[in-house]
Design a protein around this motif. Structure first.
Motif, mmCIF file in Angstrom:
data_model
loop_
_atom_site.group_PDB
_atom_site.id
_atom_site.type_symbol
_atom_site.label_atom_id
_atom_site.label_comp_id
_atom_site.label_asym_id
_atom_site.label_seq_id
_atom_site.Cartn_x
_atom_site.Cartn_y
_atom_site.Cartn_z
ATOM 1 N N LYS A 58 0.823 -1.217 0.000
ATOM 2 C CA LYS A 58 0.000 0.000 0.000
ATOM 3 C C LYS A 58 0.855 1.263 0.000
ATOM 4 O O LYS A 58 0.581 2.210 -0.753
ATOM 5 C CB LYS A 58 -0.936 0.011 1.216
ATOM 6 C CG LYS A 58 -1.937 -1.130 1.247
ATOM 7 C CD LYS A 58 -2.941 -0.992 2.368
ATOM 8 C CE LYS A 58 -2.335 -1.029 3.754
ATOM 9 N NZ LYS A 58 -1.763 -2.356 4.095
ATOM 10 N N LEU A 61 2.426 1.930 -3.385
ATOM 11 C CA LEU A 61 1.412 2.430 -4.313
ATOM 12 C C LEU A 61 1.115 3.907 -4.048
ATOM 13 O O LEU A 61 1.010 4.711 -4.977
ATOM 14 C CB LEU A 61 0.124 1.611 -4.179
ATOM 15 C CG LEU A 61 0.075 0.269 -4.918
ATOM 16 C CD1 LEU A 61 -1.161 -0.510 -4.498
ATOM 17 C CD2 LEU A 61 0.085 0.469 -6.432
ATOM 18 N N VAL A 165 -6.343 -3.116 -1.933
ATOM 19 C CA VAL A 165 -5.132 -3.722 -2.479
ATOM 20 C C VAL A 165 -4.968 -5.133 -1.914
ATOM 21 O O VAL A 165 -5.075 -5.350 -0.713
ATOM 22 C CB VAL A 165 -3.886 -2.883 -2.111
ATOM 23 C CG1 VAL A 165 -2.633 -3.468 -2.777
ATOM 24 C CG2 VAL A 165 -4.080 -1.424 -2.507
ATOM 25 N N VAL A 167 -2.637 -9.048 -2.853
ATOM 26 C CA VAL A 167 -1.500 -9.607 -3.594
ATOM 27 C C VAL A 167 -1.695 -11.113 -3.739
ATOM 28 O O VAL A 167 -2.424 -11.730 -2.961
ATOM 29 C CB VAL A 167 -0.154 -9.335 -2.875
ATOM 30 C CG1 VAL A 167 0.197 -7.877 -2.898
ATOM 31 C CG2 VAL A 167 -0.182 -9.860 -1.449
ATOM 32 N N VAL A 189 -7.115 -3.658 -6.615
ATOM 33 C CA VAL A 189 -5.758 -3.698 -7.153
ATOM 34 C C VAL A 189 -5.101 -5.012 -6.734
ATOM 35 O O VAL A 189 -5.082 -5.347 -5.541
ATOM 36 C CB VAL A 189 -4.913 -2.510 -6.638
ATOM 37 C CG1 VAL A 189 -3.451 -2.685 -7.055
ATOM 38 C CG2 VAL A 189 -5.450 -1.196 -7.167
ATOM 39 N N ASN A 191 -1.686 -6.126 -6.498
ATOM 40 C CA ASN A 191 -0.313 -5.620 -6.551
ATOM 41 C C ASN A 191 0.682 -6.789 -6.526
ATOM 42 O O ASN A 191 0.305 -7.920 -6.261
ATOM 43 C CB ASN A 191 -0.066 -4.679 -5.368
ATOM 44 C CG ASN A 191 1.206 -3.872 -5.523
ATOM 45 O OD1 ASN A 191 1.599 -3.533 -6.648
ATOM 46 N ND2 ASN A 191 1.864 -3.559 -4.419
ATOM 47 N N LYS A 192 1.942 -6.484 -6.848
ATOM 48 C CA LYS A 192 2.985 -7.507 -6.953
ATOM 49 C C LYS A 192 2.552 -8.575 -7.962
ATOM 50 O O LYS A 192 2.697 -9.787 -7.732
ATOM 51 C CB LYS A 192 3.282 -8.128 -5.582
ATOM 52 C CG LYS A 192 3.685 -7.085 -4.533
ATOM 53 C CD LYS A 192 4.033 -7.693 -3.199
ATOM 54 C CE LYS A 192 4.388 -6.614 -2.181
ATOM 55 N NZ LYS A 192 4.725 -7.158 -0.846
ATOM 56 N N THR A 228 -1.019 -4.425 -10.866
ATOM 57 C CA THR A 228 0.095 -3.485 -10.704
ATOM 58 C C THR A 228 1.347 -4.188 -10.173
ATOM 59 O O THR A 228 1.266 -5.211 -9.501
ATOM 60 C CB THR A 228 -0.249 -2.345 -9.714
ATOM 61 O OG1 THR A 228 -0.479 -2.913 -8.411
ATOM 62 C CG2 THR A 228 -1.470 -1.559 -10.158
ATOM 63 N N ALA A 230 3.926 -2.111 -8.243
ATOM 64 C CA ALA A 230 4.191 -0.727 -7.835
ATOM 65 C C ALA A 230 5.672 -0.368 -7.919
ATOM 66 O O ALA A 230 6.038 0.744 -8.294
ATOM 67 C CB ALA A 230 3.676 -0.493 -6.411
#
Length: 319
Positions: A58, A61, A165, A167, A189, A191-192, A228, A230
């Protein structure tokens, strides 16, 4: 002192702004005074909540989103809510370290705040701190929550846009999302996304959204799922674009007014609850509380009746 700090804050003084946030964190009476005086200067900032489990990236991002906002000339505020240090009562993680490159930018104000026992992922004084940054002149305020899992839903009472967010590789993370957080997200999102399992996580989120297709059609906004990484900026442009699209949707549909009315209602409830609790604490003597507790333990009185007695004394009216 407060009047002087407010005057300096309204002129863009970062030090005065930081001091005001410290006051609302540490002194409820001063917080009331400050908010009453600055409230006419608030209402222009757009608030973006960034929530999700610990370790989901987080802070990284937010760091990238700060740059996107600054590239557009926006003044940016960041409130990073961290766990409380058991020794100092202050913020434990200090997410500002990840955003260090923005520390010398006069158009960015970053503040870590400690939860101090508050549930729901936010510090108790977060709303007041947001108002200060709003009056300070921030165009957009990012609020990064502490990352405490399924109870982290208070952000919906604070933010205009909520970004959730997650992962890959968190085990049964999608089930955790479904059990509460799913309802509050405006944007998802993953992420990773360079990790194994990212595509599967994306697919599961899209599938869960498909199951409530009618709900999104009625609402007029289906939360996008954005991939994403980041650290390498992958997907950051798409995320920033999604935030702006959601803002436009809220403005054009009139939903922004509904959201903000809901927020005000929830804030009033919280203030009233806090005020009553404080007054009860001030008015009730320890021996009175002890007698009530003994009566409840001995089954001479039930907890609801005891609460009614306490409220009756505190409020001066029969409940």
């Amino acid at each position: 002192m407060i009047d002087e700090l407010i005057e300096r804050m309204l002129k863009g003084d970062k030090r005065a702004t930081a001091r005001l946030i410290t006051l609302v964190e540490n002194d409820e009476e001063k917080a009331r005074e400050i908010v009453k005086k600055i409230y006419p200067y608030t209402g222009d900032a757009y608030i973006v909540g960034i929530t999700g489990p610990p370790g989901s990236g987080k802070s990284t991002l937010v760091d990238k989103l700060i740059k996107k906002a600054r590239d557009e000339g926006k003044i940016v505020g960041v409130i990073a809510v961290d766990p409380t240090s058991p020794f100092t009562g202050g913020a434990l993680l200090g997410d500002r370290i990840r955003m260090q490159r923005h520390s010398t930018d006069q158009g960015v104000f970053i503040r870590s705040m400690a939860t101090r026992g508050s549930l729901g992922g936010l510090a108790k004084a977060t709303n007041d701190a947001i108002k200060i940054l709003d009056a300070y002149g921030c165009d957009v305020i990012f609020v990064e929550t502490v990352g405490v899992g399924q109870i982290e839903v208070d952000i919906v009472k604070t933010a205009d846009t909520v970004v959730l967010v997650t992962v890959p590789g968190l085990g049964d993370d999608i089930q955790a999302i479904k059990a509460g957080l799913m309802e509050i997200a405006d944007i998802f999102v993953v992420n990773k996304a360079d990790k194994e399992g990212a595509e599967a996580t994306m697919f599961e989120l899209e599938l869960m959204l498909d199951l409530e297709k009618e709900k999104w059609e009625k609402k007029g906004w289906r939360p996008p799922v954005i991939s994403t990484v980041a650290f390498t900026n992958k997907g950051i442009d798409q995320l920033w674009e999604a935030i702006n699209k959601h803002k436009a949707f809220l403005m054009e549909s009139g939903e922004i007014e509904k959201k903000r009315k809901f927020r005000v209602e929830e804030e009033i409830k919280a203030i009233v609850s806090s005020t009553i609790a404080r007054k009860i604490g001030e008015m009730m003597e320890d021996n009175e509380i002890a007698r009530l507790i003994d009566k409840i333990v001995n089954r001479e009185l039930d907890p609801y009746s005891a609460a009614d007695l306490v409220l009756e004394k505190a409020l001066g009216v029969k409940v």
